[in-house]
Every structure is written in structure tokens, then in C-alpha cells.
Design an enzyme around this catalytic site. Structure first.
Site, PDB file in Angstrom:
ATOM      1  N   HIS A 115      -3.006   3.840   5.565  1.00  0.00           N
ATOM      2  CA  HIS A 115      -3.395   2.634   4.392  1.00  0.00           C
ATOM      3  C   HIS A 115      -3.763   2.631   2.887  1.00  0.00           C
ATOM      4  O   HIS A 115      -4.126   4.295   2.597  1.00  0.00           O
ATOM      5  CB  HIS A 115      -4.775   1.490   4.996  1.00  0.00           C
ATOM      6  CG  HIS A 115      -4.390   0.960   6.418  1.00  0.00           C
ATOM      7  ND1 HIS A 115      -3.646  -0.487   6.670  1.00  0.00           N
ATOM      8  CD2 HIS A 115      -4.119   1.167   7.728  1.00  0.00           C
ATOM      9  CE1 HIS A 115      -3.640  -1.011   7.935  1.00  0.00           C
ATOM     10  NE2 HIS A 115      -3.244   0.474   8.122  1.00  0.00           N
ATOM     11  N   GLU A 134      -8.179   4.940   4.217  1.00  0.00           N
ATOM     12  CA  GLU A 134      -7.713   4.486   3.596  1.00  0.00           C
ATOM     13  C   GLU A 134      -7.699   5.315   1.971  1.00  0.00           C
ATOM     14  O   GLU A 134      -8.676   6.717   2.076  1.00  0.00           O
ATOM     15  CB  GLU A 134      -9.030   3.121   2.856  1.00  0.00           C
ATOM     16  CG  GLU A 134      -9.209   2.430   3.947  1.00  0.00           C
ATOM     17  CD  GLU A 134      -8.385   1.250   3.925  1.00  0.00           C
ATOM     18  OE1 GLU A 134      -7.402   0.950   3.381  1.00  0.00           O
ATOM     19  OE2 GLU A 134      -8.386  -0.008   5.326  1.00  0.00           O
ATOM     20  N   GLU A 174       0.802  -1.245   0.174  1.00  0.00           N
ATOM     21  CA  GLU A 174      -0.284  -0.148   0.111  1.00  0.00           C
ATOM     22  C   GLU A 174       0.846   1.605   0.279  1.00  0.00           C
ATOM     23  O   GLU A 174       0.827   1.884   1.157  1.00  0.00           O
ATOM     24  CB  GLU A 174      -0.926   0.021   1.019  1.00  0.00           C
ATOM     25  CG  GLU A 174      -1.958  -1.187   1.031  1.00  0.00           C
ATOM     26  CD  GLU A 174      -2.788  -1.899   1.807  1.00  0.00           C
ATOM     27  OE1 GLU A 174      -3.010  -0.719   3.053  1.00  0.00           O
ATOM     28  OE2 GLU A 174      -2.782  -2.352   2.745  1.00  0.00           O
TER      29      GLU A 174
END
Length: 1137
Positions: free
Chosen positions: A934, A1019, A840
């Protein structure tokens, strides 16, 4: 009298009132149920009462079917009709007209009665219908309603098995047949009934012998139905084949009957006709399912690199890996048919409410813990990481403008030889000595390229200036350029270099792309003027190639990498042009799948030539003449094997995470030796996730060396015909966690190269290595102002011997007065972390934006530093990043599932990071905000996951009092602020539900055990945005860094809302926030930003990424059919995690 009224209604069918008919039939029903004499009279052979009732039902059904059938079923009408079937069957012979009308009505009433199949079987009506079929095979008028009744009964698995035992499967093959213009409706219904029967695996086994017959019938209909008037019949035949091939015996029979070639040829002939897509899709699904399973071309699925753990976990996948006996073939598919016999007992159907079984339902686990799990004496050793909480600054000279705090850099580790691949490494035509047998040839030493004088250009029109890359008469200069771009060895020590120093590049006349362009003038051409362009240092203030090499030398890797990838060495300048989400070309996945099927049909066309193989450690690069050359032996690189399948097609195999046998997703590799204009296809064949954003517009990243030396050093989105689908490479049960019959997935893309003698790098996402982080941290130190408090500590050492940095950033106190020192120490803390998952990389780019903002000199940054003390762990998994892992650390485990009970030996970064938070909780200084950065592979936009007791309970069926669900809604404040000011952020994508599978993640553990209400996972999409001003665009490093900066601004607003009187420059911040929120909706003239608010164009096809209707061939065959990717749809589906 009642029958007379019904007959009158039937004659006046156009004016019939359903309510009047309902009242009359209700009276008839009452008489039948209460008076035996009346019932016998109605059922007697000479009576016309039954015909009148059935005719009335037909009229009512035609006028108001949905409502009246529902009423009829609710009043028990189905049972009465089934009883009438039994009664009528006792006549000798049964009345054909009565049976016809009864079955016609049952075929319409049955679908509204969920228990119809059970009722029909239990009272014997189902057997009556089967016997009627057997006795009336030539009576097409009666066959049709009987078959329709069977279809209604077949959703019951017990009924399907019972009918199969009663010979109905064989009976169906007596009804269906080759092409005919007669009785097509009957044939269509027969095929649908047979298809429903064959959803039972027991019945499918009975039909295996008929596979050649079905293939013959399908080919005959395909050949004769030239006007395509009977597509439904052809689709029905394919549906029967699809269900038979759900079992291994069926797949084998299909292959033996040459089914692959028959369906491939017929599908190819159907391709020009768009209306035949349903046939092509079903044929493709059958062929993919029947394609013989192959093993991956690997000796073992375990990582090619090995790191011996000093302590092996007691259980779990890593323990199984270490306990695996030697010699076990862990690549081969061990799955068997695994077909459970159908249950002979009826299972009562129950209502299943759609819900997430993963949601935590234990309220006790949703409440923060009140006691600390570790004694304070154990945590006191972490006091040294919080010097700012006790610092009195008496030793600092506040009159000195250079005042500040910084950590003493650690002593450099031993240097090793590092090779900087500034461009392509091509073997020279003449070698002074032949290499020894078994050794790899090495390029001869050439003068190094002076990279410091390579100029950079920024595109103004968004397309780039490709003048420098066009063919030109100066071919000699091009060859000179190629030779000048050979890899350069930077010795750690040499005869003239001294201990540990780096040999500096020669500063002699470099061969520059701009210089080549300026010298292109030949006969009849004017000289091109060389333009002045800025140096990379102006565009990349935090990048220094020489410093990067120094950082690489102190980075420890399991493979002991000795090369540096060109993009990491030279840097990346974000392009100024927009990169739109790729619009999917209709039929692309189908085309790719057919090309894969051709491998089986035309095996002689397949080269199957290995051109790169890390399992051959002595010489992984295999010189293939005209084949491409691959390389991944550099930091964060991941490519294990490359196999040339056709002249311009390559299968690529990714390496597993170290100490693991799976997690294949991250890739980063180098390609050279390409031909200009050739249509190359790359297939990554061992992906594991069931879906990917590559199916929804995401492209791979490419870095061209030729473009870089022409002044455009950047990663760009590239690739066409991109899709992601299940392939024929089987996953062994060892790799699939004990599950059998699993398959890998293929991510495929096509590429045409524009430059001769180029070197290109491909990556899953924008690479960000551990050495890059170390370089950036050193460069950030240079940005420190006298008002900035910056301290860098080494939190711990990883299993691989790399340091895990811990940053402390805040504002220096204005003086040593008690008030100032008190204000300094009492600032709330914000704890940030990132990159726990190596693949990531976007998380690191967001963190880079956060760090640059925090270290900036703007009033906004200074106000933020004065408001908070920031504790930051910018890379929680350095080892995974360095070694090219996707998910795990060197322990072979997902570190973000270890927060509940981390091991200091196996998970040191998690153990010590959690200890820092536990120490803060013990001294009553728990962070105000915790956020773990993330990346998300299956969703668009940027969003947050948080934790809420109330919202979690709302998603379940558990009961709780209002007192138990009391909680502050402050956890929603920060995401709401971000949704107002960050253009890439989507509040609609946020979730605050706690799931069982996430109980050991940082977010949940910090919320529950540390007591941080605002504990988040942020995210960032790997693909792009489908809302806001970036709608329709793929996300880039500029947007990711902007997100990191916007997160900081949101923290400022959060501070203002919680303590508005304590924040300086209050009015200024209000203006800044207002401007930020307004720019979210305004249209800008910035060419790098796409701001139109149109609806995102949906793809022309709905994506089905699996090869079967279910997840696996031998799973429950009763699942509904899925369309393949090429079925036309207006929906754009994002698959959630």
C-alpha cells in the site's frame, strides 16, 4: 493566641515556614468546624480574625503556591472560603476589604479545584460575585479579582449559561471600551472573561448585536496602539469575535458589519511585524470561518463517468447513489445552524483516559477461526492455479537450455485508434476547413516524430544540463520543433496497415533537441558539438513505447480513452540528484489564504473563466486565448474541471471515483500553453482528507516534454509555496455521509515554467498505469532464465472487462528425480498483492522492484526462488487504476474493506484472491507470509501493519489471562529484519494492533480466517523519510523499487532463520546480508543518496489545516484554540491516519 502567631508570621513573611503556618491554620480550621461560638467570633464584623487568615493565605501562596494550594484544597479549604463569601455578603454593606481578599484568594485557589465552579454555583457564592460586579462597576480594584473568579467558574457550561441569563454578557460590554492607557489590566481580564462566556452558543447569540462594537473597538486599538504594547488586549477582542462567529448568526453579523474588510486591512498592516503574528493568525481564522460558503462549480458531485452495475448493493453509499431521486442538487450545502440548546442540568465531569475506541476488544474476534467457511468442493476449481503443487515435469526436456514454464498469452482484444501525445498539440494558424458548430477543432495531420532516436542524458552533477532549453537565434528551428511534436494518430487498421497492426513511425530525419542544440550557432557563435548519449532502452530495460501502445489498445476504460500520456509512452528515468523534503517558507499558508479572501473583497479582479470541463463531453477543452490548456483524457488521468480565477491562477476540480460522489485525492493531468517565467498558482479545491503530507514537505510530480526530448525523461518533484488547508467550498451532506457543515480542502502550489511551448504533466505521485503493468509483465518474461519457473494466469476478469493477472514464480527443479520434485512441491508459499487502492501508485513501484528482483539472474534471486513459491497479484484493482480512481473499483466501493464477504459479481478480484488463499488453507498449505503493498498519505518512511492478539489487548482495558494471550512472536521477525537492512523502513512506525475499522481488510482477514501469522500491510510513504540514510529526502521510484528488492532479501533471511540447513549458498547469503546491514549506516559517495544523520530541520510554523478551532464552526466551542499555520513552532507534526 493562634491569630497572634499568624500575625507574627505575616510580619516575618520573608522567613515564613509554610509548614508552621499550615499547622496553625489547621488548628484554626478545627476550631471553626467544631465550635460554633468560635466561628461566629471570627466571622463577626469587628473581628480581625478573617483578615489575618486571608493575609496568611496570601503569604503562603506567594512562597510555595503549587504545593500549599493543593494541600489547602484537599483539606476542604475551597468550601470554607466560599462559605465565608456567603457570610460576608450578609453584612450590610459587605466589607470591601474582606471581599477583595476573599476573591483574591479564590482566584488563586479555584484553578486547583476541579469542582470549584459547581461548588460556587450550588452554595450561592457565584451570584454574590455577580452582584458585586453590578454594584461596583467603577471600583476597578474590586472588579479585577471578581472577574478572575468568574473565569475560574466558566469552564462549566451550566455556569456559562447561568451567567448569561444573569446579564453578565451585557455587563462585560459596559466594562470594555475603546483605546485607553488607563486600567489596561482590567480590560485584559474583562476581555478574557467575555471570551470564555462566549464559548457558550447561547451567550454568543446574546452578543451578536455587539459585533459592530467589537469591530470598532478592535480597529480603534489597532490604530492607536502603534507601539504594540497591548497585543494581549487586541488578541482578547479577536478572541471574542472568534467565539461569536462560531454560530451562523454571528458570521452573518460579522459580514454585515464589513468585518472581512476591517480584519483584512488591519492584518495586512500587521504583516511586517513578526510579533503581531498571533493577531494575524486569529484574524485569518475568523475571516476563513466567515467566508461565505460556496458550492463547487459542478452540476453534480457524482463522477462525470458512469458505469452501470448489473447488481447494485443492498445498502451503503452506492445504493444511496443509485436510489437518489432525479433532479436532486447534490452539490449544494444543506447544512443548517444545527445548534443544540445548552444543557441546563449540570453534567458531572469525568476523567476520560485518552484511548483509541477503534481497537478491537472482543478476544474471540482476535483469535484465528478454526473452521473454514466454504466447503472444499467449492474451492477445488482453484486447483488449476496451483499446477506447481502437482507438476511432475515429465514433459520437460531438462537437457534443453530453453526449458521453463510460462503461460500462453491471451488473445488480444479488438484494437481501437490510439493517439500518442508525443508533445504539445497546438492549433495551426490556418485551417483548411472550419469545424462544425459544437465540435472541437482537431489539429491537422503532421509528420510523426521518430521517438526511437531521441537520446537520453543522465545528470552527473545533480542539476541537469539545461543548455538545450536556453533561448537561441535559431527561432525557426524551435517553431519547427513545435510543429513536429503534434499528436500522432496510430490507427489500429488503415489502407496499408492490415488488420489490427500499428502504423510504425516514419524513420525520417527527426527533430531532436540535441540536434537543435548542435545547430544553435549563429553569427559570431561557434557550433555546439552534439554529444553521444545512450538510448532509453539501456536505462529502461522494461520499457518499450510501441509495446506500451499495444497494451493500451487492449485496455478497457469507461471513458474509452483514445490518448496516451507522454510520460507513460516514453517512460521515466529516475533522476540521479537528491530531492529534499521541501522546507516550508514561513507565512506561506497565510499568504495563500489572504489571496483567497481577496476574492470576496475585490470580486471585480476575479475572471472566473472555465477553460476545461469534462462535463461538456463534446468539447471539454475550451480555447481561452492566453489561458492554459488542460487535458486528462488518458489512462489514469484525473482532472474534471479547470477555472481560471486570475491571470495566472487556476482552480482545479478533481473527478470522483466512478459510482461514487467522493474520494478526491489522486490527480494526473496535462498542461500546455504556458508562459515562461510567469508565476502560476494551481489550487485543487475539492480535497477531502483533513491533513496531508503536502503540509510537511511533499511536492507534486511534474514531467516536462521539453526536458524529455532534451535527454531527461523523468518525473521530478516540483512546486513552491505548497500548503493544504480548509477552504470555503462546502460539502453537501450527501457527499459527507450525512454529516452537515463539512468543507473541502485546498491543495495549492505555485509553479514557474522554464520552457516555451512545453507540455507538462502533473501527478499526485509517480503514475503507474495498468497498461504499464502489462508491458512490464511481458518484458519480465524475456528476463526468464532456464532455471526460473514463471507462469502467468488470468485470475479473473474485472467489472470493466480487464484481466487480473496472477503470477507464480519459483525455481525449476534441477531434475525429475523424486527428491527434487518433492522439494519443489513442498516449498513454503509467499503470497503478495498490490494496488488495491488506485491512487497509491507507490505500491506498484515497490511491486515492480520485487518482481524484477525475483526474475533476476543473481545468485541471491536464484536462492530466493529455490526457497519459496511466490504467488503474486500485482494489481488487485485494474479498473480503478485505468479510470483514474483514487480509492474504489467500478463498484464504487473500497475493495480493501470487502475481504470478509466479497461478492463475485461486485468484487471479483477480491473474491477470487481470497478463494486462492482459502484453497491453500484447505489443503494445509497456507502461506508463510502474506503481504499487501500500500501507500500512505499521512506518514513518512516505509512501515508495516501486522496483527497481534497480545499487542491489541495491551492497548485496551480488557482483562485476559496469560493463557488467552499466548501467541508466537514470529510476526515481528520480518519487520525487524527489514528495519535492519532496508534504509527506508522504520520499525518505530509499525503497528500490530487490530482495529475494528480494519477487520474487513486483507491483512486482518488473512490473519484471522486463513491463519497466516505473518500477515502484513506494507505501507510506503508518498512523501519521504525522516530517519535513516534517506532522512530529509523525498522518496522516488529508485527508493521504492529498492524497497521491493529489500523485501525479497528479508524473506531470504527469514528463511534462513526458520530452516537454516535447507537453504543453499548459506555462507554467501550471510555475507550478503551483512553487507546490506552495514550499508544502511555507512556514508556512501553515491550522489543520488543522502546519508547524513543530522536531525531533520523542522518547519518554522506549526500547521493548522482547519479554518476553525474545532473541526467545524458549529461544533463544541469549548475546544482549545488552534494556532494557524503561521504561528511559530519548533515542532514537526505528522498527522496519523
Amino acid at each position: 493566641m493562634l491569630f497572634g502567631q499568624l500575625e507574627k508570621l505575616n510580619r516575618e513573611s520573608m522567613l515564613v515556614d509554610p509548614e508552621i503556618a499550615r499547622q496553625i491554620t489547621a488548628k484554626v480550621l478545627h476550631l471553626i468546624q467544631t465550635q460554633e461560638k468560635t466561628r461566629k467570633e471570627i466571622m463577626s464584623k469587628g473581628s480581625s480574625g478573617m483578615e489575618v487568615i486571608l493575609a496568611t493565605l496570601e503569604v503562603i501562596n506567594a512562597k510555595n503556591r503549587a504545593h500549599m494550594i493543593g494541600v489547602f484544597v484537599s483539606k476542604g479549604g475551597t468550601g470554607i472560603l466560599l462559605q465565608l463569601v456567603i457570610s460576608a455578603s450578609k453584612e450590610s454593606p459587605p466589607s470591601e476589604e474582606v471581599m477583595l481578599q476573599l476573591h483574591s484568594v479564590l482566584a488563586k485557589v479555584g484553578p486547583k479545584d476541579r469542582k470549584f465552579g459547581v461548588k460556587a454555583r450550588l452554595n450561592g457564592a457565584l451570584n454574590v460575585t455577580v452582584n458585586l460586579l453590578k454594584q461596583n462597576l467603577q471600583n476597578h480594584k474590586l472588579l479585577l479579582p471578581c472577574l478572575l473568579v468568574l473565569q475560574v467558574c466558566l469552564p462549566s457550561a451550566v455556569n456559562a449559561v447561568s451567567l448569561g441569563k444573569n446579564g453578565v454578557v451585557e455587563l462585560m460590554f459596559k466594562i470594555i471600551g475603546p483605546y485607553s492607557k488607563k486600567n489596561t489590566s482590567l480590560l485584559k481580564v474583562s476581555l478574557d472573561t467575555l471570551g470564555a462566556l462566549l464559548k457558550s452558543k447561547t451567550n454568543a447569540r446574546r452578543a451578536v448585536v455587539h459585533v459592530p462594537v467589537l469591530l470598532y473597538i478592535y480597529h480603534d486599538w489597532h490604530r492607536n496602539d502603534t507601539c504594540h504594547r497591548h497585543i494581549l488586549i487586541r488578541k482578547g477582542i479577536l478572541g471574542c469575535l472568534k467565539n461569536i462567529t462560531n454560530i451562523k448568526l454571528g458570521r452573518k453579523a460579522f459580514i454585515d458589519a464589513d468585518g472581512m474588510r476591517i480584519l483584512y486591512n488591519t492584518s495586512t498592516e500587521c504583516l511586517p511585524v513578526r510579533t503581531l503574528d498571533p493577531l494575524i493568525n486569529t484574524s485569518s481564522l475568523i475571516m476563513r470561518k466567515c467566508f461565505p460558503k460556496n458550492r463547487l462549480p459542478l452540476p453534480t458531485i457524482k463522477s462525470v463517468f458512469h458505469h452501470q452495475l448489473l447488481r447494485v448493493p443492498a445498502g451503503g453509499p452506492v445504493a444511496q447513489l443509485y436510489n437518489q431521486p432525479l433532479g436532486v442538487d447534490d452539490v449544494v450545502d444543506e447544512s443548517d445552524d444545527n445548534e443544540d440548546a445548552e444543557a441546563e442540568n449540570e453534567v458531572e465531569e469525568k476523567d476520560h483516559h485518552a484511548g483509541n475506541d477503534d481497537i478491537e476488544t472482543d478476544i474471540n474476534k482476535l483469535r484465528p477461526k478454526e473452521t473454514h467457511s466454504r466447503p472444499f468442493e467449492e474451492l477445488k476449481i482453484y486447483e488449476r492455479f496451483f499446477m506447481e503443487l502437482s507438476e511432475d515435469f515429465q514433459v520437460l526436456n531438462f537437457d534443453n537450455p530453453k526449458r521453463g514454464v510460462t503461460a500462453t498469452p491471451a488473445a488480444p482484444k479488438s484494437h481501437r485508434q490510439i493517439i500518442v501525445p508525443t508533445a504539445q498539440a497546438l492549433p495551426l494558424k490556418n485551417h483548411t476547413a472550419a469545424p462544425l458548430q459544437g465540435e472541437c477543432p482537431h489539429p491537422a495531420t503532421v509528420p510523426p516524430l521518430d521517438l526511437d532516436t531521441i537520446n537520453i542524458t543522465k545528470d552527473q552533477d545533480g542539476c541537469g544540463d539545461h543548455t538545450h532549453s536556453r533561448p537561441h537565434p535559431g527561432a525557426g528551428l524551435e517553431q519547427e520543433l513545435v510543429q513536429g511534436l503534434e499528436r500522432v494518430a496510430l490507427d489500429g487498421a488503415g489502407p496499408q496497415g492490415g488488420g489490427g497492426g500499428v502504423n510504425k513511425h516514419n524513420r525520417q530525419s527527426p527533430i531532436l533537441a540535441a540536434g537543435v542544440a548542435a545547430r544553435l550557432g549563429g553569427e559570431g557563435e561557434e557550433m555546439l558539438a552534439e554529444e553521444w548519449v545512450p538510448d532509453t532502452a539501456l536505462l529502461l530495460p522494461l520499457h518499450d513505447p510501441d509495446l506500451y501502445v499495444e497494451m493500451v489498445k487492449s485496455t478497457c476504460s469507461v471513458p474509452q480513452f483514445s490518448e496516451v500520456a507522454y510520460p507513460d509512452y516514453f517512460g521515466h528515468v529516475a533522476p540521479t540528484f537528491r530531492e529534499h523534503i521541501l522546507e516550508r517558507v514561513y507565512g506561506v499558508q497565510r499568504t495563500k489564504i489572504f489571496q483567497d479572501i481577496e476574492r470576496l473583497i475585490h470580486p471585480n479582479d476575479i475572471l472566473d473563466k472555465v477553460v476545461y470541463d469534462l462535463d461538456i463531453q463534446s468539447c471539454p477543452v475550451i480555447d481561452g486565448g492566453e489561458s492554459l490548456k488542460f487535458n486528462s483524457q488518458f489512462e489514469s488521468g484525473n482532472l474534471r474541471k479547470a477555472v481560471q480565477v486570475r491571470k495566472f491562477e487556476y482552480d482545479l476540480v478533481l473527478n470522483s471515483d466512478i459510482n461514487s460522489n467522493h474520494y478526491h485525492q489522486w490527480f494526473y493531468f496535462e498542461v500546455s500553453g504556458m508562459r515562461v517565467g510567469a508565476p502560476y498558482r494551481f489550487n485543487i479545491i475539492n480535497c477531502e482528507k483533513s491533513n496531508s503530507q503536502f503540509n510537511y514537505g511533499m511536492q507534486v510530480l511534474m514531467y516536462s516534454v521539453q526536458e524529455a526530448i532534451s535527454g531527461r525523461p523523468r518525473w521530478v518533484r516540483t512546486g513552491t509555496d505548497i500548503c493544504y488547508y480548509k477552504n470555503h467550498f462546502s460539502r453537501s451532506s450527501i457527499a459527507a455521509g450525512g454529516q452537515k457543515g463539512k468543507s473541502y480542502y485546498t491543495m495549492t502550489f505555485s509553479m514557474t515554467f522554464n520552457h516555451k511551448d512545453d507540455v507538462c504533466y502533473f501527478a499526485y505521485h509517480y503514475p503507474y498505469t495498468y497498461s504499464t503493468l502489462k508491458m512490464h509483465l511481458q518484458k519480465l518474461e524475456a528476463l526468464r532464465t532456464p532455471q526460473t519457473y514463471l507462469r502467468e494466469d488470468v485470475l479473473c476478469e474485472t467489472l470493466g472487462g480487464n484481466s487480473c493477472p496472477l503470477l507464480t514464480i519459483t525455481a525449476m527443479p534441477e531434475s525429475t528425480s523424486n527428491d527434487q520434485i518433492c522439494q519443489f512441491r513442498n516449498r513454503p508459499l509467499v503470497f503478495l498483492s498490490s494496488r488495491v487502492h488506485p491512487g497509491e501508485t507507490n505500491a506498484s513501484w515497490v511491486m515492480k522492484g520485487t518482481l524484477e528482483f525475483l526474475m533476476g539472474s543473481s545468485p541471491l534471486a536464484q536462492s530466493l526462488r529455490e526457497a519459496y513459491i511466490f504467488k503474486i497479484v500485482p494489481m488487485l484493482n485494474p479498473d480503478g487504476v485505468v479510470n483514474g480512481n483514487h480509492r474504489c473499483s467500478l463498484s464504487g466501493e473500497d475493495l480493501n474493506r470487502q475481504w470478509q464477504n466479497p461478492s463475485p459479481e461486485l468484487h471479483p478480484t477480491i473474491y477470487h484472491t481470497k478463494s486462492l488463499l482459502q484453497y491453500l488453507a484447505a489443503i494445509q498449505r497456507a502461506p508463510l507470509v502474506f503481504c499487501d503493498y500500500h501507500g500512505h498519505s499521512r506518514k513518512k518512511n516505509v512501515f508495516m501493519y501486522g496483527c497481534s492478539l497480545k499487542e491489541t489487548v495491551w492497548e485496551t482495558n480488557i482483562s485476559a489471562t496469560s493463557c488467552e494471550l499466548h501467541e508466537d512472536l514470529g510476526y515481528r521477525t520480518l519487520p525487524k529484519i527489514l528495519s535492519q537492512m532496508a534504509p527506508a523502513f522504520s520499525m518505530a512506525s509499525c503497528s500490530f494492533v487490530v482495529e475494528r475499522s480494519k477487520e474487513a481488510t486483507a491483512r486482518v482477514v488473512v490473519w484471522r480466517e486463513i491463519g497466516v501469522q505473518r500477515s502484513y500491510t506494507m505501507e510506503s510513504t508518498l512523501c519521504g523519510c525522516d530517519q535513516g540514510k534517506y532522512k530529509g529526502l523525498q522518496i522516488g521510484t529508485r527508493e521504492l523499487e529498492e524497497m521491493g528488492a529489500q523485501f525479497c532479501v528479508a524473506l531470504l533471511r527469514l528463511k534462513r532463520q526458520t530452516s537454516p540447513l535447507k537453504l543453499r549458498n548459506h555462507a554467501h547469503l550471510l555475507d550478503v546480508e551483512s553487507d546490506l546491514m552495514e550499508t544502511r549506516c555507512k556514508v556512501s559517495s553515491n550522489p543520488s543518496t543522502y546519508l547524513l544523520e543530522d536531525e531533520e530541520q523542522s518547519f518554522m510554523e506549526e500547521v493548522d489545516y482547519s479554518a476553525e478551532s474545532g473541526d467545524e464552526p458549529d461544533n463544541d466551542p469549548n475546544t482549545a484554540d488552534n494556532h494557524l499555520s503561521d504561528s511559530e513552532s519548533n515542532k514537526h507534526r505528522d498527522s496519523l491516519t
